[in-house]
Design a protein around this motif. Structure first.
Motif, PDB file in Angstrom:
ATOM      1  N   ILE A   1       0.801  -1.233   0.000  1.00 55.56           N
ATOM      2  CA  ILE A   1       0.000   0.000   0.000  1.00 55.56           C
ATOM      3  C   ILE A   1       0.830   1.277   0.000  1.00 55.56           C
ATOM      4  CG2 ILE A   1      -1.904  -1.167   1.173  1.00 55.56           C
ATOM      5  CD1 ILE A   1      -1.079   0.306   3.732  1.00 55.56           C
ATOM      6  N   GLY A   2       2.166   1.157  -0.010  1.00 53.49           N
ATOM      7  CA  GLY A   2       2.981   2.359   0.069  1.00 53.49           C
ATOM      8  C   GLY A   2       3.276   2.722   1.514  1.00 53.49           C
ATOM      9  N   PRO A   3       4.165   3.706   1.760  1.00 48.89           N
ATOM     10  CA  PRO A   3       4.641   3.981   3.113  1.00 48.89           C
ATOM     11  C   PRO A   3       3.773   4.898   3.967  1.00 48.89           C
ATOM     12  CG  PRO A   3       5.871   5.289   1.530  1.00 48.89           C
ATOM     13  CD  PRO A   3       4.929   4.426   0.733  1.00 48.89           C
ATOM     14  N   ALA A   4       2.756   5.557   3.409  1.00 45.97           N
ATOM     15  CA  ALA A   4       2.043   6.602   4.162  1.00 45.97           C
ATOM     16  C   ALA A   4       1.310   6.055   5.386  1.00 45.97           C
ATOM     17  CB  ALA A   4       1.073   7.346   3.247  1.00 45.97           C
ATOM     18  N   LYS A   5       0.387   5.096   5.201  1.00 52.03           N
ATOM     19  CA  LYS A   5      -0.377   4.563   6.333  1.00 52.03           C
ATOM     20  C   LYS A   5       0.503   3.800   7.323  1.00 52.03           C
ATOM     21  CE  LYS A   5      -4.916   4.368   4.095  1.00 52.03           C
ATOM     22  NZ  LYS A   5      -6.031   3.487   3.636  1.00 52.03           N
ATOM     23  N   PRO A   6       1.401   2.933   6.853  1.00 53.95           N
ATOM     24  CA  PRO A   6       2.300   2.281   7.813  1.00 53.95           C
ATOM     25  C   PRO A   6       3.113   3.282   8.619  1.00 53.95           C
ATOM     26  CG  PRO A   6       2.378   1.138   5.716  1.00 53.95           C
ATOM     27  CD  PRO A   6       1.562   2.371   5.493  1.00 53.95           C
ATOM     28  N   PHE A   7       3.464   4.416   8.011  1.00 51.51           N
ATOM     29  CA  PHE A   7       4.225   5.438   8.719  1.00 51.51           C
ATOM     30  C   PHE A   7       3.421   6.005   9.893  1.00 51.51           C
ATOM     31  CE2 PHE A   7       5.093   9.945   9.395  1.00 51.51           C
ATOM     32  CZ  PHE A   7       6.434   9.889   9.747  1.00 51.51           C
ATOM     33  N   ILE A   8       2.143   6.300   9.674  1.00 48.80           N
ATOM     34  CA  ILE A   8       1.297   6.873  10.734  1.00 48.80           C
ATOM     35  C   ILE A   8       1.168   5.898  11.901  1.00 48.80           C
ATOM     36  CG2 ILE A   8      -1.034   7.659  11.291  1.00 48.80           C
ATOM     37  CD1 ILE A   8      -1.248   8.626   8.360  1.00 48.80           C
ATOM     38  N   VAL A   9       0.927   4.615  11.592  1.00 45.42           N
ATOM     39  CA  VAL A   9       0.818   3.602  12.651  1.00 45.42           C
ATOM     40  C   VAL A   9       2.142   3.469  13.405  1.00 45.42           C
ATOM     41  CG1 VAL A   9       0.466   1.144  13.091  1.00 45.42           C
ATOM     42  CG2 VAL A   9      -0.985   2.326  11.436  1.00 45.42           C
ATOM     43  N   SER A  10       3.237   3.438  12.673  1.00 53.31           N
ATOM     44  CA  SER A  10       4.557   3.218  13.262  1.00 53.31           C
ATOM     45  C   SER A  10       4.956   4.347  14.203  1.00 53.31           C
ATOM     46  CB  SER A  10       5.607   3.071  12.156  1.00 53.31           C
ATOM     47  OG  SER A  10       5.256   2.047  11.267  1.00 53.31           O
ATOM     48  N   ILE A  11       4.710   5.582  13.787  1.00 54.92           N
ATOM     49  CA  ILE A  11       5.139   6.699  14.624  1.00 54.92           C
ATOM     50  C   ILE A  11       4.264   6.807  15.872  1.00 54.92           C
ATOM     51  CG2 ILE A  11       3.758   8.639  13.697  1.00 54.92           C
ATOM     52  CD1 ILE A  11       6.537  10.149  13.577  1.00 54.92           C
ATOM     53  N   SER A  12       3.014   6.320  15.788  1.00 47.32           N
ATOM     54  CA  SER A  12       2.141   6.292  16.967  1.00 47.32           C
ATOM     55  C   SER A  12       2.658   5.276  17.985  1.00 47.32           C
ATOM     56  CB  SER A  12       0.709   5.940  16.553  1.00 47.32           C
ATOM     57  OG  SER A  12       0.192   6.901  15.653  1.00 47.32           O
ATOM     58  N   VAL A  13       3.047   4.090  17.512  1.00 46.00           N
ATOM     59  CA  VAL A  13       3.596   3.066  18.403  1.00 46.00           C
ATOM     60  C   VAL A  13       4.889   3.569  19.045  1.00 46.00           C
ATOM     61  CG1 VAL A  13       4.589   0.740  18.486  1.00 46.00           C
ATOM     62  CG2 VAL A  13       2.543   1.175  17.117  1.00 46.00           C
ATOM     63  N   PHE A  14       5.724   4.222  18.258  1.00 48.74           N
ATOM     64  CA  PHE A  14       6.982   4.782  18.746  1.00 48.74           C
ATOM     65  C   PHE A  14       6.726   5.780  19.882  1.00 48.74           C
ATOM     66  CE2 PHE A  14      10.646   7.783  18.115  1.00 48.74           C
ATOM     67  CZ  PHE A  14      11.662   6.889  18.445  1.00 48.74           C
ATOM     68  N   ALA A  15       5.740   6.652  19.701  1.00 50.63           N
ATOM     69  CA  ALA A  15       5.417   7.672  20.705  1.00 50.63           C
ATOM     70  C   ALA A  15       4.885   7.037  21.987  1.00 50.63           C
ATOM     71  CB  ALA A  15       4.395   8.652  20.139  1.00 50.63           C
ATOM     72  N   ILE A  16       4.053   6.004  21.866  1.00 48.84           N
ATOM     73  CA  ILE A  16       3.534   5.318  23.055  1.00 48.84           C
ATOM     74  C   ILE A  16       4.678   4.680  23.847  1.00 48.84           C
ATOM     75  CG2 ILE A  16       2.105   3.382  23.833  1.00 48.84           C
ATOM     76  CD1 ILE A  16       0.257   3.992  21.420  1.00 48.84           C
ATOM     77  N   GLY A  17       5.640   4.111  23.138  1.00 53.70           N
ATOM     78  CA  GLY A  17       6.804   3.525  23.795  1.00 53.70           C
ATOM     79  C   GLY A  17       7.612   4.558  24.557  1.00 53.70           C
ATOM     80  N   ILE A  18       7.771   5.748  23.985  1.00 56.92           N
ATOM     81  CA  ILE A  18       8.477   6.840  24.658  1.00 56.92           C
ATOM     82  C   ILE A  18       7.746   7.208  25.947  1.00 56.92           C
ATOM     83  CG2 ILE A  18       9.098   9.281  24.499  1.00 56.92           C
ATOM     84  CD1 ILE A  18      10.912   7.627  22.812  1.00 56.92           C
ATOM     85  N   LEU A  19       6.433   7.306  25.876  1.00 62.55           N
ATOM     86  CA  LEU A  19       5.609   7.687  27.032  1.00 62.55           C
ATOM     87  C   LEU A  19       5.735   6.660  28.162  1.00 62.55           C
ATOM     88  CD1 LEU A  19       3.544   9.825  27.995  1.00 62.55           C
ATOM     89  CD2 LEU A  19       1.747   8.364  27.052  1.00 62.55           C
ATOM     90  N   ILE A  20       5.674   5.384  27.819  1.00 61.37           N
ATOM     91  CA  ILE A  20       5.796   4.328  28.829  1.00 61.37           C
ATOM     92  C   ILE A  20       7.161   4.366  29.503  1.00 61.37           C
ATOM     93  CG2 ILE A  20       5.955   1.821  29.128  1.00 61.37           C
ATOM     94  CD1 ILE A  20       3.742   1.543  27.054  1.00 61.37           C
ATOM     95  N   ALA A  21       8.218   4.564  28.716  1.00 59.76           N
ATOM     96  CA  ALA A  21       9.567   4.626  29.283  1.00 59.76           C
ATOM     97  C   ALA A  21       9.715   5.814  30.226  1.00 59.76           C
ATOM     98  CB  ALA A  21      10.602   4.702  28.162  1.00 59.76           C
ATOM     99  N   ALA A  22       9.123   6.941  29.864  1.00 59.21           N
ATOM    100  CA  ALA A  22       9.225   8.141  30.716  1.00 59.21           C
ATOM    101  C   ALA A  22       8.554   7.940  32.061  1.00 59.21           C
ATOM    102  CB  ALA A  22       8.608   9.333  29.990  1.00 59.21           C
ATOM    103  N   LEU A  23       7.513   7.108  32.106  1.00 53.01           N
ATOM    104  CA  LEU A  23       6.745   6.896  33.333  1.00 53.01           C
ATOM    105  C   LEU A  23       7.116   5.601  34.055  1.00 53.01           C
ATOM    106  CD1 LEU A  23       3.231   7.901  31.919  1.00 53.01           C
ATOM    107  CD2 LEU A  23       4.681   9.283  33.424  1.00 53.01           C
ATOM    108  N   ALA A  24       8.074   4.851  33.524  1.00 50.00           N
ATOM    109  CA  ALA A  24       8.374   3.507  34.030  1.00 50.00           C
ATOM    110  C   ALA A  24       8.746   3.505  35.510  1.00 50.00           C
ATOM    111  CB  ALA A  24       9.508   2.890  33.222  1.00 50.00           C
ATOM    112  N   PRO A  25       8.036   2.685  36.341  1.00 53.70           N
ATOM    113  CA  PRO A  25       8.380   2.589  37.764  1.00 53.70           C
ATOM    114  C   PRO A  25       9.493   1.581  38.032  1.00 53.70           C
ATOM    115  CG  PRO A  25       6.410   1.303  37.318  1.00 53.70           C
ATOM    116  CD  PRO A  25       6.795   1.958  36.014  1.00 53.70           C
ATOM    117  N   GLY A  26       9.768   0.724  37.057  1.00 56.88           N
ATOM    118  CA  GLY A  26      10.795  -0.293  37.233  1.00 56.88           C
ATOM    119  C   GLY A  26      11.403  -0.684  35.904  1.00 56.88           C
TER     120      GLY A  26
END
Length: 466
Positions: free
Chosen positions: A75-100
């Motif tokens: 399908i080309g890179p546009a839609k996969p890009f949107i999904v990928s950058i969202s997952v990346f951002a969620i991972g950043i958020l979890i790491a910033a708040l990680a208790p352990g």
């Protein structure tokens, strides 16, 4: 008279800028974590999981790479890009708040998946949008996108970690992700591959490869116990089949052509990131440098990488790609010199000598990979067939993620073994860095079997005649 094409021309400028923003966001995150990892592992009481901060990221990156590569081909890179950058951002958020440490590693898994998918979108955009004559230029820009994160990322991350908290480093990355999404998505719209494969076909092999590698690394960390040996053997058996499935046939034997290109690249990328990982640990844990000072040493490699990447682009334009193989070999020779100079860091006690040695070795190593990395990418892309842009892109990214995960994981296992055997941390770091030098030697041997552009063109001409 027709003007020579440029990646900054009106036809290519949007995609070029999009690629820069994506790579900058991913690079800043990766380089920043390298600097803050010793501090966060200490605060979260996870020193025994230090290697997993990197290996979890890289293994997840591998899964994201394979799945997204086949999706992008359809399908080309546009839609996969949107999904990928969202997952990346969620991972950043979890790491910033990680208790352990375990929660932080979960965040790193999501970051890795997103980063692997994002870089695959970038590589596929390069294969679709740019022809062979322009690829060394865009790949040089790809490498140069590391220069700002490389110059300021590790140092600023170190300052933030020293004076505030390592958590603020992750928070600071979120605005970069937002800007990257805003500016890149329009550039990727409309890009389509001519055909593609079912993404489900790569799902199971990539999961098995990640699982097998994870089991192998875990088992190595438990050696010399019998449990460790059994676990290591099980992981090794589990990863062999999917690895052969995901890589071009003959890669494990460095067969001439694309297989040798992938094999050599995977090895030298592993050595680069493995060396930086354990060099930072040596400077902070053994010599007593602060995180920002260690980050400055790592940053020096990014400068020489960028300079060498732009140099290879100019040389490629001058010789029309006929010198690519020689440039890879020269780059790996420089890398070997740089990596070898870091090996004694585990036993250096003088702060002045340790710091100077780190800076010089990183500059030499960075120059070497700056020549080899974009050039090996150009060689690999010259083998692309119609509709296989995502496939070759994912193969490149597998090479960029699997071997670093294993190399860093084995290095971490060596350090864990030294701790189990009541031996010094310095000896563990020495062995981990010596392993990286051995990996470069193996990469250099594989690189002797690369095929330059002139060989590929000759083969294609013969095929057309037949």
């Amino acid at each position: 008279m027709e003007q020579p094409k440029s990646i900054w021309g009106s036809d290519f400028r949007g995609v070029t800028l999009g690629i820069i923003f994506v790579v900058t966001a991913v690079a800043f995150e990766g380089l920043a974590v390298t600097t803050i990892a010793p501090g966060l592992s200490q605060e979260l009481h996870g020193g025994h999981l230090y290697g997993w901060v990197f290996s979890a990221y890289l293994l997840a990156q591998l899964v994201g790479t394979v799945i997204t590569g086949q999706w992008v081909d359809r399908i080309g890179p546009a839609k996969p890009f949107i999904v990928s950058i969202s997952v990346f951002a969620i991972g950043i958020l979890i790491a910033a708040l990680a208790p352990g440490m375990l929660v932080l590693i979960l965040g790193r898994i999501l970051q890795g998946y997103g980063a692997g998918a994002l870089i695959n979108c970038v590589y596929t955009a390069i294969t679709i949008r740019f022809d062979d004559s322009l690829r060394p230029q865009i790949l040089a820009v790809f490498s140069s996108a590391y220069i700002l994160p490389g110059l300021v990322g590790p140092y600023i991350a170190g300052l933030i970690a020293e004076h505030l908290s390592w958590r603020y480093v992750f928070w600071c990355i979120l605005p970069f992700i937002f800007m990257s999404a805003l500016l890149t998505t329009p550039a990727f719209r409309g890009l389509r591959a001519s055909q593609g494969s079912d993404p489900k076909k790569g799902f199971l092999p990539s999961l098995l490869l990640a699982a097998g590698t994870g089991i192998l690394i875990t088992g190595l960390g438990k050696i010399p116990s019998l449990y460790g040996f059994i676990l290591s053997l099980a992981g090794l058996v589990l990863l062999v089949f999917p690895l052969k499935k995901l890589l071009p046939e003959g890669t494990l034997l460095a067969r001439e052509g694309l297989p040798a290109t992938i094999a050599s690249r995977g090895l030298f990328v592993a050595a680069y990131f493995g060396t930086q990982t354990y060099l930072v640990l040596a400077l902070t844990a053994l010599t007593g440098f602060s995180a920002d000072t260690a980050g400055f040493a790592v940053a020096s490699a990014a400068i020489s990488w960028s300079l060498a990447a732009n140099l290879q682009a100019r040389l490629d334009k001058k010789d029309q790609g006929t010198g690519r193989r020689k440039r890879v070999l020269l780059g790996l020779t420089c890398m070997l010199l740089g990596v070898s100079a870091t090996v004694p860091q585990g036993f250096i006690t003088s702060e002045g000598f340790a710091f100077i040695n780190a800076i010089v070795s990183q500059i030499v190593m960075g120059f070497g990979i700056g020549l080899a990395h974009p050039t090996s990418g150009a060689i690999a892309f010259s083998h692309v067939q119609d509709g296989e842009g995502g496939k070759v892109s994912s193969t490149l990214t597998v090479a960029d993620t699997f071997t670093p995960a294993v190399g860093i994981g084995i290095g971490g296992a060596m350090i864990a073994m030294m701790e189990t055997l009541k031996l010094s941390l310095g000896l563990g770091i020495f062995l981990a860095l010596a392993l990286q030098a051995l990996i470069v030697v193996t990469s250099l041997i594989a690189a002797t079997r690369l095929r330059g552009r002139e060989s590929i063109v000759q083969s294609a001409t013969k095929a057309e005649k037949w």
